[in-house]
Each structure stands twice: as structure tokens, then as C-alpha cells.
Scaffold this active site. Sequence first.
Site, PDB file in Angstrom:
ATOM      1  N   ASP A 160       0.815  -1.213   0.000  1.00  0.00           N
ATOM      2  CA  ASP A 160       0.000   0.000   0.000  1.00  0.00           C
ATOM      3  C   ASP A 160       0.850   1.266   0.000  1.00  0.00           C
ATOM      4  O   ASP A 160       2.066   1.219   0.194  1.00  0.00           O
ATOM      5  CB  ASP A 160      -0.961   0.000   1.204  1.00  0.00           C
ATOM      6  CG  ASP A 160      -0.304  -0.533   2.486  1.00  0.00           C
ATOM      7  OD1 ASP A 160       0.931  -0.481   2.575  1.00  0.00           O
ATOM      8  OD2 ASP A 160      -1.029  -1.002   3.372  1.00  0.00           O
ATOM      9  N   ASN A 192      -7.618  -2.471  14.398  1.00  0.00           N
ATOM     10  CA  ASN A 192      -9.003  -2.752  14.004  1.00  0.00           C
ATOM     11  C   ASN A 192      -9.102  -3.982  13.103  1.00  0.00           C
ATOM     12  O   ASN A 192     -10.161  -4.270  12.566  1.00  0.00           O
ATOM     13  CB  ASN A 192      -9.618  -1.532  13.297  1.00  0.00           C
ATOM     14  CG  ASN A 192      -8.904  -1.190  11.995  1.00  0.00           C
ATOM     15  OD1 ASN A 192      -7.963  -1.877  11.590  1.00  0.00           O
ATOM     16  ND2 ASN A 192      -9.343  -0.119  11.351  1.00  0.00           N
ATOM     17  N   HIS A 231      -7.318  -4.484  10.229  1.00  0.00           N
ATOM     18  CA  HIS A 231      -7.040  -4.329   8.794  1.00  0.00           C
ATOM     19  C   HIS A 231      -5.751  -5.047   8.413  1.00  0.00           C
ATOM     20  O   HIS A 231      -4.838  -5.197   9.216  1.00  0.00           O
ATOM     21  CB  HIS A 231      -7.030  -2.856   8.365  1.00  0.00           C
ATOM     22  CG  HIS A 231      -5.882  -2.029   8.840  1.00  0.00           C
ATOM     23  ND1 HIS A 231      -6.010  -0.711   9.241  1.00  0.00           N
ATOM     24  CD2 HIS A 231      -4.553  -2.302   8.966  1.00  0.00           C
ATOM     25  CE1 HIS A 231      -4.831  -0.233   9.576  1.00  0.00           C
ATOM     26  NE2 HIS A 231      -3.926  -1.177   9.425  1.00  0.00           N
ATOM     27  N   GLU A 279      -9.824  -2.099   5.245  1.00  0.00           N
ATOM     28  CA  GLU A 279     -10.404  -1.705   6.522  1.00  0.00           C
ATOM     29  C   GLU A 279     -11.685  -2.495   6.819  1.00  0.00           C
ATOM     30  O   GLU A 279     -12.339  -2.999   5.893  1.00  0.00           O
ATOM     31  CB  GLU A 279     -10.759  -0.215   6.475  1.00  0.00           C
ATOM     32  CG  GLU A 279      -9.561   0.724   6.293  1.00  0.00           C
ATOM     33  CD  GLU A 279      -8.825   1.014   7.593  1.00  0.00           C
ATOM     34  OE1 GLU A 279      -8.747   0.127   8.477  1.00  0.00           O
ATOM     35  OE2 GLU A 279      -8.307   2.130   7.731  1.00  0.00           O
TER      36      GLU A 279
END
Length: 249
Positions: free
Chosen positions: A66, A134, A136, A141
Amino acid sequence: MKIRVFDNPADAGIYAASLTERVVETTPTPVLGLATGSTTPPLYDALVSMEQYGLDLSEAVTINLDEYIGLSANHEQSYHHFMNHHLFSRLRKAPKEIHIPDGTAADLNEECHRYDSIIRKNPIDLQILGIGKNGHIGFNEPDDLLVLNTHVVNLSSDTIQANSRFFDSVDEVPRQALTMGVQAILQAKKIVLMAFGTEKSDIIAKVVHSPVRTELPATILQLHRDVTFVLDRDSASKLDMNSLLLSRS
Ligand code: F6R
């Protein structure tokens, strides 16, 4: 899913580097999917050390997960800069191809297609992952759905907050990123997910013990046949080791 727990991140990094070395030594043109973030430097430090003892990454192709949208390659917080700083500039022989999404591309959709065609031409042998608090992976996400291909993602407020530690203020954290989709991750032959510190202990326990669901993107790794979680004692501290031992027997 294999789980390996080490005393500290440095030892875990050496183990992840030895898994990498095994792939590099047994594959003519090894394709390594790489990650950034505060978790991966122990792996990159170990790869740099191992180069002195014969590890050769010069035939490897690397494909990063990314990049932030809007940050140029020489911006200190870009993932281009991170990779050069932590790995590529420290190697005597750089990988023969290095791919990182271009977060400044004029046409971001075209950039996503370009990146997917690189991944199609170079199927990933080993994918290194970190994990967000979280859940990801890459910047996939938590959501109602997960996107298969490389795409533009709006970063969640949790991720923006978590990553603000690298920037002068939270306002400077880009709101969007380009990320590889979950298909490329799941198609990797081998996956190594690294996580360190007590702040990752809740998510590691959830990802290992919960059913697969898109609100916890890393749970899809349960579907892959060759995943190793490389943890330190802190990130592993909430795992139910008894249930893991039982499920193995
Ligand atoms: C980075 C990436 C992210 C990070 C994750 C954990 O390329 O894809 O998924 O791995 O946000 O970040 P750290 O390691 O900083 O906790």
C-alpha cells in the site's frame, strides 16, 4: 494457521527473515509481498544482517501492499521512503524489481489496474503482513464488504488516529490510500503476519478465535492454507493456547 511466539520482536524478526530466506532460496525469481509500519523493521534488520552471510535478494521481485494517496516518494512518511530507509538502501544488492503503488498518480484507477497487472504477472510467493488494531491487513479496513483488487480506500478514523504517531499532527495524516485487495493477499502461496506489543493482543485473539467476518478483515486469513502468525509474548498474551492445542490434536 501456525502460531509462533517469541520473547521479543527482534527474535521474531529473525524467524520471519529465515522464512523469507527459505522462500528466496527455493524459488528462481521469488516474489515477496512487503509491508510497512512499526512492526516490520525487525524483519528488515534481520534481512540486512543475513545479506552479510549470503542471503541474496537480487533475483527477488518485491511488491508492497500500500501507499498513502498524495504523498510523493520522497516524503518522509511515504511508504516509498519507509522501504528505502528500512530495507532497500541498506542492501548491497537491491531486488531486481521493486513495486510500490504510486499515491501521486494522476489517474488513481489506472494506477490500481497497473498494480493489479504487476501482481498478475508476478504471483506472490510470500506475503508479509502487519495488522491494524481494528483488524485491517494492507489497508483493507473493516467494512460490510472486502474489495478483491487494488483500490482507493478511505482510511478509517481508527487508522488515521493510530498512524498519526508518525506525523506532526493528526491533520497531516492522509485520509486515503491505495491498497492491494484481499484477493492478491489470499493468492500468495505463503503468508506471514507479524504483530508485537500488548496493544495488538486483543485483535490477535479476535482474529484467531472469531469466525470469518468482513468487520475483522484479517479473519479471512483463516481461509488460507499456509499462514504463520509471528508474535511476541505481549501480542500473544490473550490467545487461548489450550483451545489452539486442542484444535491441532
Ligand atoms: C502497512 C500496512 C498496514 C500495517 C498495519 C500495522 O504497509 O499494510 O496494514 O501493517 O497498520 O501497522 P504497525 O505495524 O505500524 O502497527
